[in-house]
Write a protein that holds these residues in place. Structure first.
Motif, PDB file in Angstrom:
ATOM      1  N   SER A 111       7.555 -13.423  -9.421  1.00  0.00           N
ATOM      2  CA  SER A 111       7.054 -13.445 -10.794  1.00  0.00           C
ATOM      3  C   SER A 111       6.800 -12.010 -11.251  1.00  0.00           C
ATOM      4  O   SER A 111       5.715 -11.472 -11.015  1.00  0.00           O
ATOM      5  CB  SER A 111       5.769 -14.280 -10.848  1.00  0.00           C
ATOM      6  N   PRO A 112       7.785 -11.388 -11.886  1.00  0.00           N
ATOM      7  CA  PRO A 112       7.658  -9.977 -12.276  1.00  0.00           C
ATOM      8  C   PRO A 112       6.380  -9.707 -13.082  1.00  0.00           C
ATOM      9  O   PRO A 112       6.027 -10.465 -13.981  1.00  0.00           O
ATOM     10  CB  PRO A 112       8.900  -9.725 -13.122  1.00  0.00           C
ATOM     11  N   GLY A 113       5.700  -8.637 -12.711  1.00  0.00           N
ATOM     12  CA  GLY A 113       4.484  -8.249 -13.402  1.00  0.00           C
ATOM     13  C   GLY A 113       3.239  -8.992 -12.953  1.00  0.00           C
ATOM     14  O   GLY A 113       2.162  -8.796 -13.486  1.00  0.00           O
ATOM     15  N   SER A 114       3.373  -9.835 -11.940  1.00  0.00           N
ATOM     16  CA  SER A 114       2.242 -10.668 -11.529  1.00  0.00           C
ATOM     17  C   SER A 114       1.213  -9.924 -10.688  1.00  0.00           C
ATOM     18  O   SER A 114       0.072 -10.366 -10.577  1.00  0.00           O
ATOM     19  CB  SER A 114       2.738 -11.895 -10.760  1.00  0.00           C
ATOM     20  N   LEU A 115       1.600  -8.808 -10.071  1.00  0.00           N
ATOM     21  CA  LEU A 115       0.688  -8.086  -9.192  1.00  0.00           C
ATOM     22  C   LEU A 115       0.899  -6.590  -9.376  1.00  0.00           C
ATOM     23  O   LEU A 115       2.016  -6.102  -9.217  1.00  0.00           O
ATOM     24  CB  LEU A 115       0.953  -8.486  -7.727  1.00  0.00           C
ATOM     25  N   SER A 116      -0.181  -5.878  -9.712  1.00  0.00           N
ATOM     26  CA  SER A 116      -0.082  -4.424  -9.854  1.00  0.00           C
ATOM     27  C   SER A 116      -0.166  -3.774  -8.475  1.00  0.00           C
ATOM     28  O   SER A 116      -0.557  -4.418  -7.489  1.00  0.00           O
ATOM     29  CB  SER A 116      -1.213  -3.898 -10.737  1.00  0.00           C
ATOM     30  N   MET A 117       0.160  -2.500  -8.416  1.00  0.00           N
ATOM     31  CA  MET A 117       0.041  -1.775  -7.151  1.00  0.00           C
ATOM     32  C   MET A 117      -1.408  -1.738  -6.689  1.00  0.00           C
ATOM     33  O   MET A 117      -1.694  -1.898  -5.508  1.00  0.00           O
ATOM     34  CB  MET A 117       0.609  -0.365  -7.291  1.00  0.00           C
ATOM     35  N   GLU A 118      -2.330  -1.553  -7.634  1.00  0.00           N
ATOM     36  CA  GLU A 118      -3.755  -1.525  -7.295  1.00  0.00           C
ATOM     37  C   GLU A 118      -4.220  -2.870  -6.750  1.00  0.00           C
ATOM     38  O   GLU A 118      -4.968  -2.939  -5.779  1.00  0.00           O
ATOM     39  CB  GLU A 118      -4.601  -1.140  -8.522  1.00  0.00           C
ATOM     40  N   GLN A 119      -3.763  -3.949  -7.371  1.00  0.00           N
ATOM     41  CA  GLN A 119      -4.118  -5.288  -6.896  1.00  0.00           C
ATOM     42  C   GLN A 119      -3.527  -5.551  -5.519  1.00  0.00           C
ATOM     43  O   GLN A 119      -4.174  -6.158  -4.667  1.00  0.00           O
ATOM     44  CB  GLN A 119      -3.625  -6.353  -7.884  1.00  0.00           C
ATOM     45  N   ALA A 120      -2.302  -5.098  -5.306  1.00  0.00           N
ATOM     46  CA  ALA A 120      -1.667  -5.269  -3.993  1.00  0.00           C
ATOM     47  C   ALA A 120      -2.453  -4.524  -2.927  1.00  0.00           C
ATOM     48  O   ALA A 120      -2.684  -5.052  -1.829  1.00  0.00           O
ATOM     49  CB  ALA A 120      -0.216  -4.794  -4.032  1.00  0.00           C
ATOM     50  N   ALA A 121      -2.898  -3.300  -3.233  1.00  0.00           N
ATOM     51  CA  ALA A 121      -3.675  -2.516  -2.270  1.00  0.00           C
ATOM     52  C   ALA A 121      -5.007  -3.201  -1.973  1.00  0.00           C
ATOM     53  O   ALA A 121      -5.414  -3.306  -0.808  1.00  0.00           O
ATOM     54  CB  ALA A 121      -3.916  -1.107  -2.807  1.00  0.00           C
ATOM     55  N   ALA A 122      -5.674  -3.687  -3.010  1.00  0.00           N
ATOM     56  CA  ALA A 122      -6.962  -4.364  -2.811  1.00  0.00           C
ATOM     57  C   ALA A 122      -6.780  -5.637  -1.992  1.00  0.00           C
ATOM     58  O   ALA A 122      -7.575  -5.926  -1.082  1.00  0.00           O
ATOM     59  CB  ALA A 122      -7.601  -4.684  -4.157  1.00  0.00           C
ATOM     60  N   GLU A 123      -5.737  -6.396  -2.271  1.00  0.00           N
ATOM     61  CA  GLU A 123      -5.484  -7.634  -1.528  1.00  0.00           C
ATOM     62  C   GLU A 123      -5.120  -7.333  -0.078  1.00  0.00           C
ATOM     63  O   GLU A 123      -5.567  -8.011   0.841  1.00  0.00           O
ATOM     64  CB  GLU A 123      -4.367  -8.434  -2.200  1.00  0.00           C
ATOM     65  N   TYR A 124      -4.319  -6.309   0.130  1.00  0.00           N
ATOM     66  CA  TYR A 124      -3.957  -5.920   1.495  1.00  0.00           C
ATOM     67  C   TYR A 124      -5.208  -5.523   2.276  1.00  0.00           C
ATOM     68  O   TYR A 124      -5.422  -5.978   3.401  1.00  0.00           O
ATOM     69  CB  TYR A 124      -2.957  -4.762   1.479  1.00  0.00           C
ATOM     70  N   ASP A 125      -6.052  -4.682   1.681  1.00  0.00           N
ATOM     71  CA  ASP A 125      -7.277  -4.241   2.353  1.00  0.00           C
ATOM     72  C   ASP A 125      -8.204  -5.423   2.647  1.00  0.00           C
ATOM     73  O   ASP A 125      -8.815  -5.486   3.720  1.00  0.00           O
ATOM     74  CB  ASP A 125      -7.998  -3.184   1.519  1.00  0.00           C
ATOM     75  N   LYS A 126      -8.283  -6.351   1.712  1.00  0.00           N
ATOM     76  CA  LYS A 126      -9.117  -7.543   1.905  1.00  0.00           C
ATOM     77  C   LYS A 126      -8.605  -8.379   3.089  1.00  0.00           C
ATOM     78  O   LYS A 126      -9.384  -8.811   3.936  1.00  0.00           O
ATOM     79  CB  LYS A 126      -9.098  -8.373   0.616  1.00  0.00           C
ATOM     80  N   ARG A 127      -7.308  -8.575   3.168  1.00  0.00           N
ATOM     81  CA  ARG A 127      -6.726  -9.352   4.278  1.00  0.00           C
ATOM     82  C   ARG A 127      -6.919  -8.646   5.619  1.00  0.00           C
ATOM     83  O   ARG A 127      -7.213  -9.282   6.617  1.00  0.00           O
ATOM     84  CB  ARG A 127      -5.245  -9.614   4.029  1.00  0.00           C
ATOM     85  N   GLU A 128      -6.747  -7.339   5.620  1.00  0.00           N
ATOM     86  CA  GLU A 128      -6.939  -6.589   6.856  1.00  0.00           C
ATOM     87  C   GLU A 128      -8.391  -6.633   7.310  1.00  0.00           C
ATOM     88  O   GLU A 128      -8.671  -6.745   8.500  1.00  0.00           O
ATOM     89  CB  GLU A 128      -6.459  -5.144   6.686  1.00  0.00           C
ATOM     90  N   ALA A 129      -9.315  -6.558   6.350  1.00  0.00           N
ATOM     91  CA  ALA A 129     -10.738  -6.645   6.693  1.00  0.00           C
ATOM     92  C   ALA A 129     -11.062  -8.021   7.270  1.00  0.00           C
ATOM     93  O   ALA A 129     -11.818  -8.131   8.239  1.00  0.00           O
ATOM     94  CB  ALA A 129     -11.597  -6.363   5.465  1.00  0.00           C
ATOM     95  N   ALA A 130     -10.469  -9.054   6.696  1.00  0.00           N
ATOM     96  CA  ALA A 130     -10.691 -10.411   7.210  1.00  0.00           C
ATOM     97  C   ALA A 130     -10.125 -10.551   8.618  1.00  0.00           C
ATOM     98  O   ALA A 130     -10.729 -11.195   9.475  1.00  0.00           O
ATOM     99  CB  ALA A 130     -10.054 -11.440   6.279  1.00  0.00           C
ATOM    100  N   LYS A 131      -8.976  -9.938   8.874  1.00  0.00           N
ATOM    101  CA  LYS A 131      -8.410  -9.960  10.225  1.00  0.00           C
ATOM    102  C   LYS A 131      -9.335  -9.249  11.196  1.00  0.00           C
ATOM    103  O   LYS A 131      -9.516  -9.687  12.324  1.00  0.00           O
ATOM    104  CB  LYS A 131      -7.040  -9.281  10.262  1.00  0.00           C
ATOM    105  N   GLY A 132      -9.906  -8.145  10.763  1.00  0.00           N
ATOM    106  CA  GLY A 132     -10.838  -7.392  11.606  1.00  0.00           C
ATOM    107  C   GLY A 132     -12.055  -8.216  11.965  1.00  0.00           C
ATOM    108  O   GLY A 132     -12.505  -8.214  13.104  1.00  0.00           O
ATOM    109  N   LYS A 133     -12.590  -8.953  11.011  1.00  0.00           N
ATOM    110  CA  LYS A 133     -13.737  -9.827  11.271  1.00  0.00           C
ATOM    111  C   LYS A 133     -13.347 -10.939  12.228  1.00  0.00           C
ATOM    112  O   LYS A 133     -14.096 -11.277  13.129  1.00  0.00           O
ATOM    113  CB  LYS A 133     -14.263 -10.422   9.965  1.00  0.00           C
ATOM    114  N   ALA A 134     -12.166 -11.493  12.030  1.00  0.00           N
ATOM    115  CA  ALA A 134     -11.711 -12.567  12.909  1.00  0.00           C
ATOM    116  C   ALA A 134     -11.518 -12.052  14.326  1.00  0.00           C
ATOM    117  O   ALA A 134     -11.881 -12.701  15.295  1.00  0.00           O
ATOM    118  CB  ALA A 134     -10.412 -13.172  12.386  1.00  0.00           C
ATOM    119  N   ARG A 135     -10.939 -10.837  14.444  1.00  0.00           N
ATOM    120  CA  ARG A 135     -10.755 -10.261  15.774  1.00  0.00           C
ATOM    121  C   ARG A 135     -12.101  -9.981  16.424  1.00  0.00           C
ATOM    122  O   ARG A 135     -12.294 -10.222  17.593  1.00  0.00           O
ATOM    123  CB  ARG A 135      -9.958  -8.960  15.678  1.00  0.00           C
TER     124      ARG A 135
END
Length: 159
Positions: A111-135
């Motif tokens: 879906s073109p335009g659905s995710l900005s670079m800033e949103q992608a970075a924030a989502e990536y960091d959020k997922r990585e933080a969740a993985k860290g908590k799970a680990r």
């Protein structure tokens, strides 16, 4: 039951083309001409495909369980071309940057335009933080059993 290619050709001749479910015609009717989203990375411009290629989806499932770098190369080649990963690596791309680009690209192909670079970075960091908590939750040592006291317990039932 799966037919071989030769059997499928024989079926066309025997039944006639009108009796065959024609996905070629169906998909041609469904197709909406669309250009892929362009992006610039390390001085090169890439144009994403207008839809996620089947090869990308198949490789994505394989890469999830693989440690082979060639699997990742094949996955990314389906979106960015065969030389992209080497170019990025030569320019010092790190794992966070790669994750952000993949997240952004996958969302924007669908879906073109659905995710900005800033949103992608924030989502990536959020997922990585969740993985860290799970680990962290799975790697914590179990609490040691309490040392046993000497003598009988008050409610042990022994006299």
């Amino acid at each position: 039951m799966t037919e071989t290619h030769d059997q499928a050709l024989d079926l066309d001749v025997e039944q006639g083309v009108d009796d065959v479910a024609d996905f070629d015609a169906f998909f041609a009717e469904q197709a909406q001409p669309r250009r892929g989203v362009p992006l610039r990375l390390f001085g090169r411009t890439y144009t994403l495909p207008p839809t996620l290629p089947a090869l990308y989806m198949l490789q994505l499932h394989r890469v999830m369980r693989s440690t082979n770098p060639e699997d990742i190369n094949r996955l990314l080649a389906a979106l960015f071309g065969p030389e992209a990963v080497n170019h990025w690596a030569e320019n010092g791309m790190d794992d966070r940057q790669l994750g952000i680009v993949l997240m952004w690209a996958t969302a924007n192909v669908a879906s073109p335009g659905s995710l900005s670079m800033e949103q992608a970075a924030a989502e990536y960091d959020k997922r990585e933080a969740a993985k860290g908590k799970a680990r962290a939750a799975t790697t914590r040592p179990r609490p040691k059993n309490r040392p046993k006291g000497k003598g009988k317990r008050p409610n042990s039932g022994r006299q």
